[in-house]
Design a protein around this motif. Structure first.
Motif, PDB file in Angstrom:
ATOM      1  N   UNK A  25      11.190  17.297 -14.467  1.00  0.00           N
ATOM      2  CA  UNK A  25      10.423  16.049 -14.460  1.00  0.00           C
ATOM      3  C   UNK A  25      10.636  15.255 -13.182  1.00  0.00           C
ATOM      4  N   UNK A  26      11.904  15.229 -12.707  1.00  0.00           N
ATOM      5  CA  UNK A  26      12.218  14.488 -11.484  1.00  0.00           C
ATOM      6  C   UNK A  26      11.517  15.126 -10.284  1.00  0.00           C
ATOM      7  N   UNK A  27      11.542  16.472 -10.251  1.00  0.00           N
ATOM      8  CA  UNK A  27      10.889  17.169  -9.136  1.00  0.00           C
ATOM      9  C   UNK A  27       9.384  16.908  -9.156  1.00  0.00           C
ATOM     10  N   UNK A  28       8.779  16.942 -10.344  1.00  0.00           N
ATOM     11  CA  UNK A  28       7.347  16.672 -10.447  1.00  0.00           C
ATOM     12  C   UNK A  28       7.026  15.248  -9.999  1.00  0.00           C
ATOM     13  N   UNK A  29       7.897  14.291 -10.344  1.00  0.00           N
ATOM     14  CA  UNK A  29       7.691  12.903  -9.923  1.00  0.00           C
ATOM     15  C   UNK A  29       7.789  12.775  -8.401  1.00  0.00           C
ATOM     16  N   UNK A  30       8.790  13.455  -7.819  1.00  0.00           N
ATOM     17  CA  UNK A  30       8.949  13.422  -6.365  1.00  0.00           C
ATOM     18  C   UNK A  30       7.741  14.035  -5.677  1.00  0.00           C
ATOM     19  N   UNK A  31       7.241  15.148  -6.244  1.00  0.00           N
ATOM     20  CA  UNK A  31       6.076  15.791  -5.652  1.00  0.00           C
ATOM     21  C   UNK A  31       4.833  14.887  -5.747  1.00  0.00           C
ATOM     22  N   UNK A  32       4.679  14.206  -6.890  1.00  0.00           N
ATOM     23  CA  UNK A  32       3.541  13.296  -7.052  1.00  0.00           C
ATOM     24  C   UNK A  32       3.622  12.140  -6.058  1.00  0.00           C
ATOM     25  N   UNK A  33       4.826  11.590  -5.884  1.00  0.00           N
ATOM     26  CA  UNK A  33       4.994  10.505  -4.914  1.00  0.00           C
ATOM     27  C   UNK A  33       4.731  10.988  -3.493  1.00  0.00           C
ATOM     28  N   UNK A  34       5.179  12.228  -3.200  1.00  0.00           N
ATOM     29  CA  UNK A  34       4.920  12.796  -1.884  1.00  0.00           C
ATOM     30  C   UNK A  34       3.427  12.943  -1.638  1.00  0.00           C
ATOM     31  N   UNK A  40      -2.120   8.324   1.183  1.00  0.00           N
ATOM     32  CA  UNK A  40      -2.143   6.999   1.794  1.00  0.00           C
ATOM     33  C   UNK A  40      -2.085   7.087   3.316  1.00  0.00           C
ATOM     34  N   UNK A  41      -1.283   8.034   3.809  1.00  0.00           N
ATOM     35  CA  UNK A  41      -1.194   8.213   5.256  1.00  0.00           C
ATOM     36  C   UNK A  41      -2.528   8.649   5.833  1.00  0.00           C
ATOM     37  N   UNK A  42      -3.211   9.580   5.114  1.00  0.00           N
ATOM     38  CA  UNK A  42      -4.498  10.059   5.605  1.00  0.00           C
ATOM     39  C   UNK A  42      -5.552   8.957   5.572  1.00  0.00           C
ATOM     40  N   UNK A  43      -5.446   8.033   4.609  1.00  0.00           N
ATOM     41  CA  UNK A  43      -6.426   6.952   4.504  1.00  0.00           C
ATOM     42  C   UNK A  43      -6.089   5.759   5.391  1.00  0.00           C
ATOM     43  N   UNK A  44      -4.867   5.674   5.856  1.00  0.00           N
ATOM     44  CA  UNK A  44      -4.455   4.539   6.684  1.00  0.00           C
ATOM     45  C   UNK A  44      -5.161   4.604   8.034  1.00  0.00           C
ATOM     46  N   UNK A  45      -5.539   3.441   8.604  1.00  0.00           N
ATOM     47  CA  UNK A  45      -6.231   3.441   9.910  1.00  0.00           C
ATOM     48  C   UNK A  45      -5.301   3.897  11.029  1.00  0.00           C
ATOM     49  N   UNK A  46      -5.887   4.544  12.011  1.00  0.00           N
ATOM     50  CA  UNK A  46      -5.116   4.931  13.187  1.00  0.00           C
ATOM     51  C   UNK A  46      -4.848   3.686  14.025  1.00  0.00           C
ATOM     52  N   UNK A  47      -3.692   3.618  14.609  1.00  0.00           N
ATOM     53  CA  UNK A  47      -3.270   2.435  15.362  1.00  0.00           C
ATOM     54  C   UNK A  47      -3.118   2.772  16.847  1.00  0.00           C
ATOM     55  N   UNK A  48      -3.420   1.781  17.674  1.00  0.00           N
ATOM     56  CA  UNK A  48      -3.263   1.914  19.119  1.00  0.00           C
ATOM     57  C   UNK A  48      -2.463   0.733  19.641  1.00  0.00           C
ATOM     58  N   UNK A  49      -1.824   0.926  20.778  1.00  0.00           N
ATOM     59  CA  UNK A  49      -1.100  -0.156  21.422  1.00  0.00           C
ATOM     60  C   UNK A  49      -2.089  -1.111  22.090  1.00  0.00           C
ATOM     61  N   UNK A  50      -1.878  -2.418  21.875  1.00  0.00           N
ATOM     62  CA  UNK A  50      -2.740  -3.442  22.456  1.00  0.00           C
ATOM     63  C   UNK A  50      -1.862  -4.533  23.047  1.00  0.00           C
TER      64      UNK A  50
END
Length: 289
Positions: A25-34, A40-50
């Motif tokens: 169960x713990x491994x499945x939870x860790x995998x789900x969080x991963x 979320x990372x794929x949906x997050x906007x790309x950032x540039x230095x300004x």
């Protein structure tokens, strides 16, 4: 003894099974969080230095490296003219957007006010070593021309550098007073001797405005100013409409029709001259068609 051993073995097997269940169960939870973090990372906007301002700066303030800092900004919403580096890195190419070239020691000047963490745009600062003023606002190839104004010659109390105006000329053409549109959409670069677009003297009446025009327009405005009076009309910031020729004289203004002088009809008379006893007699005859 065997019963005790069997009970201990059963308890151990139960605990081991429970541990496996909990671990699974713990491994499945860790995998789900991963997986969630990856999504979320794929949906997050790309950032540039300004490059942004580190402190409040006003028109004319000189900008050095100590006045700037770099923050992250969404790449898909970068304002036009941003800088990505305070100073160009070693080996940087011509496409690198740096506020200062490598080894540049001359400061730049602010053409507009800045608030802390506001992006510093190329259109709002001068080139290195150039102070804020009319020269910094002139587009290459254009010229600065001063027009005399007062409270009666336009919206001088509401004008700001960067505004656009139409220029009207009023003078005499022949025996009639005429007002004519001579220049459209001319950009203002200074009010009196002030090129600060953020000036706050709302009610100050300007004595002169400086416009950005071509050399040919300089000649036209010089001639117009010497032969009549100029009036300014403020163009809306979002107005992109084209204005055609405009010319109004007194008769057009008052709706008067030009008088047409009709010459009286002259009746054609045909005559014949005859000599009767040495006397010339003129006799009227019908004219031939």
């Amino acid at each position: 003894m065997r019963i005790v051993f069997a009970l201990v073995l059963l308890a151990g097997l139960g605990l081991a099974g429970f541990a496996v269940f909990m671990a699974q169960g713990y491994i499945e939870q860790i995998q789900a969080e991963r997986d969630q973090l990856i999504a979320m990372r794929d949906q997050a906007p790309h950032l540039s230095d300004v490059v942004v301002a580190k402190k409040t700066m006003k028109y004319g303030d000189r900008i050095t490296r100590d006045d700037l800092q770099t923050i992250k900004w969404p790449t898909d919403s970068l304002p036009a003219g941003v800088f990505n580096y305070i100073e160009a890195p070693d080996g940087a190419g011509s496409d690198v957007k740096a506020f200062f070239a490598r080894g540049e020691t001359r400061p730049r000047a602010a053409l507009r006010s800045f608030e802390p963490f506001e992006p510093v745009l190329a259109s709002k600062v001068t080139q290195p070593g150039v102070d804020a003023g009319i020269n910094a606002n002139l587009t290459p190839g254009m010229r600065a021309f001063a027009i005399r104004v007062d409270v009666l010659s336009g919206v001088s109390g509401f004008l700001r550098p960067g505004d656009r105006v139409d220029v009207y000329w009023t003078g005499r053409i022949g025996d009639s007073n005429v007002t004519k549109l001579i220049q459209t959409g001319v950009r203002l670069i200074a009010i009196d001797q002030n090129a600060d677009a953020d000036r706050t003297e709302e009610t100050m009446i300007a004595r002169t405005v400086t416009v950005e025009v071509t050399p040919e327009q300089v000649a036209a405005l010089t001639q117009a100013q010497s032969t009549g009076s100029l009036t300014l009309s403020l163009v809306g910031s979002n107005d992109v409409s084209e204005v055609g020729p405009i010319e109004v004289d007194q008769r057009t203004l008052l709706g008067l029709q030009e008088e047409v002088v009709v010459a009286p009809e002259v009746k054609e008379v045909c005559t014949v001259r005859t000599n009767k006893g040495g006397e010339i007699v003129v006799v009227e005859i019908p004219c031939p068609d």
